[in-house]
Write a protein that holds these residues in place. Structure first.
Motif, PDB file in Angstrom:
ATOM      1  N   GLY A   1       0.803  -1.330  -0.048  1.00  0.00           N
ATOM      2  CA  GLY A   1      -0.090  -0.116   0.028  1.00  0.00           C
ATOM      3  C   GLY A   1       0.961   1.290  -0.042  1.00  0.00           C
TER       4      GLY A   1
ATOM      5  N   VAL B   1      -0.009   0.242   4.285  1.00  0.00           N
ATOM      6  CA  VAL B   1      -0.908   1.523   4.365  1.00  0.00           C
ATOM      7  C   VAL B   1      -2.346   1.149   3.801  1.00  0.00           C
ATOM      8  CG1 VAL B   1      -1.008   3.767   3.363  1.00  0.00           C
ATOM      9  CG2 VAL B   1       1.091   2.879   4.108  1.00  0.00           C
ATOM     10  N   ARG B   2      -3.314   1.343   4.463  1.00  0.00           N
ATOM     11  CA  ARG B   2      -4.502   0.883   3.776  1.00  0.00           C
ATOM     12  C   ARG B   2      -5.277   2.072   3.537  1.00  0.00           C
ATOM     13  NH1 ARG B   2      -6.202  -3.639   8.499  1.00  0.00           N
ATOM     14  NH2 ARG B   2      -4.430  -5.485   7.794  1.00  0.00           N
ATOM     15  N   ARG B   3      -6.511   2.127   2.912  1.00  0.00           N
ATOM     16  CA  ARG B   3      -7.301   3.323   2.653  1.00  0.00           C
ATOM     17  C   ARG B   3      -7.992   3.687   3.744  1.00  0.00           C
ATOM     18  NH1 ARG B   3      -9.091   4.855  -2.156  1.00  0.00           N
ATOM     19  NH2 ARG B   3      -8.573   2.921  -3.114  1.00  0.00           N
TER      20      ARG B   3
ATOM     21  N   HIS C   1      -4.274  10.824   5.566  1.00  0.00           N
ATOM     22  CA  HIS C   1      -2.977  10.885   4.727  1.00  0.00           C
ATOM     23  C   HIS C   1      -1.909  10.353   5.507  1.00  0.00           C
ATOM     24  CE1 HIS C   1      -5.475  14.347   3.226  1.00  0.00           C
ATOM     25  NE2 HIS C   1      -5.824  14.795   4.282  1.00  0.00           N
TER      26      HIS C   1
ATOM     27  N   GLU D   1       1.862   2.993  -2.221  1.00  0.00           N
ATOM     28  CA  GLU D   1       1.717   3.929  -3.354  1.00  0.00           C
ATOM     29  C   GLU D   1       0.863   4.834  -2.980  1.00  0.00           C
ATOM     30  OE1 GLU D   1      -1.055   0.446  -3.532  1.00  0.00           O
ATOM     31  OE2 GLU D   1       1.021   0.636  -3.152  1.00  0.00           O
ATOM     32  N   ARG D   2       0.093   4.660  -1.876  1.00  0.00           N
ATOM     33  CA  ARG D   2      -0.958   5.653  -1.184  1.00  0.00           C
ATOM     34  C   ARG D   2      -0.186   6.572  -0.402  1.00  0.00           C
ATOM     35  NH1 ARG D   2      -3.608   0.741   0.151  1.00  0.00           N
ATOM     36  NH2 ARG D   2      -5.882   0.626  -1.176  1.00  0.00           N
TER      37      ARG D   2
END
Length: 396
Positions: free
Chosen positions: A118, A209-211, A226, A120-121
């Motif tokens: 994750g 890293v999740r949404r 963020h 890329e977030r």
């Protein structure tokens, strides 16, 4: 016509071009800049510009007309893809080849990506566009999670908190800035941030890293509108390595910033330079190194005798804490203080065998020059006088 080519459109490259002209070089000067922006300084990106306290016009090294006025061929949004040393050419992303007589590599560094699912977030901070994206994110508010409690991590944490965000910093070390300052001084910065509501999760790491959240390695999930990665930077030395230059954590250069090829030089974040003051190589990723290293390399390219032995220097502003740091703490065996640490008005000195090897003045100004003279002297100091605020540093 003699042609000097500079790969890199940052501060080091721009100041090198300026110095070439100031020193009387009348040949062709070509600057290859990967970004679409003309050369700018990076400190405002994590300081005043990010915090909305200065305009974008203030970040640039030169006015737009300076390049034409000084016959500097600035090629924006073009990447140098290969150095062909035998042909003395640089291959460019637009399909052209640029010949050179002397070459300066000033390609800087790139933020290290989070090595997790994750990633890329995550947001990063290196370019003006990155700073603008962070500013927009902070204006939106919400939960901000920052990976890394180094200089970039803490400066972005301060900016986010001042913008009204809820901020958490996740750091694998036991305190912020351990590698730069050691645990004692790291705790000073930790106290400042905690005093402004920043949550510090030391000794922990992000696993994913999740949404809308991050997962810590221990299994805890933190809300995150963020996510910012500030876990260090790697030198952009790929092009030098591919060209067969000596590379090890940056382009290896001597005290005149000359590489293993006598016609190729390196300056700024990418240069791993021998510093005769310390008797070893040091790669410095700070503004002052680019500001001074670019001109030093330019003079060396012109055949001047150059000994680049500056004391490493860095400054930061976080909440009510403003400081300047000089030197290198590697190998120190003692830290002593002058002034009040509790009141955040002090100077810290790192000593090795009684000699000052580094100093940091916090909310005490106009002393960085004297601190650097103590470092340069390389002689044992009287610690009692060193820590006595009534004794002028210049007397030492």
């Amino acid at each position: 016509m003699t042609t000097y080519v500079i790969i890199g459109g940052g501060l080091a490259g721009a100041k090198a071009a300026q110095t070439l002209r100031e020193e009387g070089f009348d040949g062709e000067v070509v600057v290859i800049a990967a970004e679409a922006e003309r050369p700018y300084e990076r400190p405002p990106l994590s300081k005043d510009y990010l915090r909305g306290k200065s305009e974008k016009s203030g970040i640039y090294v030169h006015e737009p007309s300076w390049y034409d006025d000084n016959r500097v061929d600035l090629r924006l949004d073009v990447v140098a893809t290969e150095i062909e040393r035998a042909a003395r050419e640089v291959r460019l992303s637009d399909g052209t080849r640029q010949p050179y007589d002397k070459l300066l590599i000033a390609t800087g560094a790139t933020p290290r990506p989070l090595p997790v699912a994750g990633a890329e977030r995550a947001l990063y901070l290196r370019t003006a566009a990155d700073s603008e994206a962070l500013k927009e994110a902070f204006a939106a508010g919400g939960e901000v999670v920052i990976a890394g409690a180094g200089w970039i991590g803490l400066e972005t944490a301060a900016a986010a908190a001042e913008a009204g965000c809820s901020v958490t910093v996740v750091e694998s070390a036991p305190a912020p800035l351990v590698h730069a300052l050691g645990p004692e001084l790291g705790e000073v910065f930790a106290g400042v941030h905690r005093g402004h509501g920043v949550r510090l999760r030391t000794g922990e790491e992000i696993a994913e890293v999740r949404r809308g959240s991050v997962l810590l390695r221990g299994g805890e999930e933190l809300a995150a509108d963020h996510v910012i990665a500030g876990i260090g930077a790697a030198p952009n030395d790929r092009i030098a390595r591919a060209a067969g230059l000596e590379v090890a954590d940056g382009v290896l250069v001597d005290q005149s910033l000359r590489s293993s090829d006598p016609d190729v030089f390196a300056a700024g974040d990418v240069a791993n330079a021998f510093n005769p003051l310390y008797g070893r190589r040091i790669r410095v990723e700070h503004w002052a190194n680019a500001l001074n290293g670019g001109p030093a390399a330019a003079r060396a390219m012109l055949g001047r005798e150059v000994v680049y032995d500056r004391v490493p220097y860095f400054y930061t502003d976080q909440f009510e804490l403003g400081m300047e740091f000089s030197g290198d703490v590697a190998g120190h065996d003692e830290v002593v203080y002058r002034g009040s640490v509790a009141d955040l008005e002090f100077i810290a000195f790192w000593l090795h065998a009684g000699r000052v090897v580094a100093g940091m003045n916090v909310n005490v100004w106009d002393v960085a020059g004297d601190v650097q003279k103590l470092i340069r002297a390389g002689t044992p100091v009287d610690v009692k006088r060193l820590t006595d605020p009534s004794v002028p540093l210049s007397d030492l």
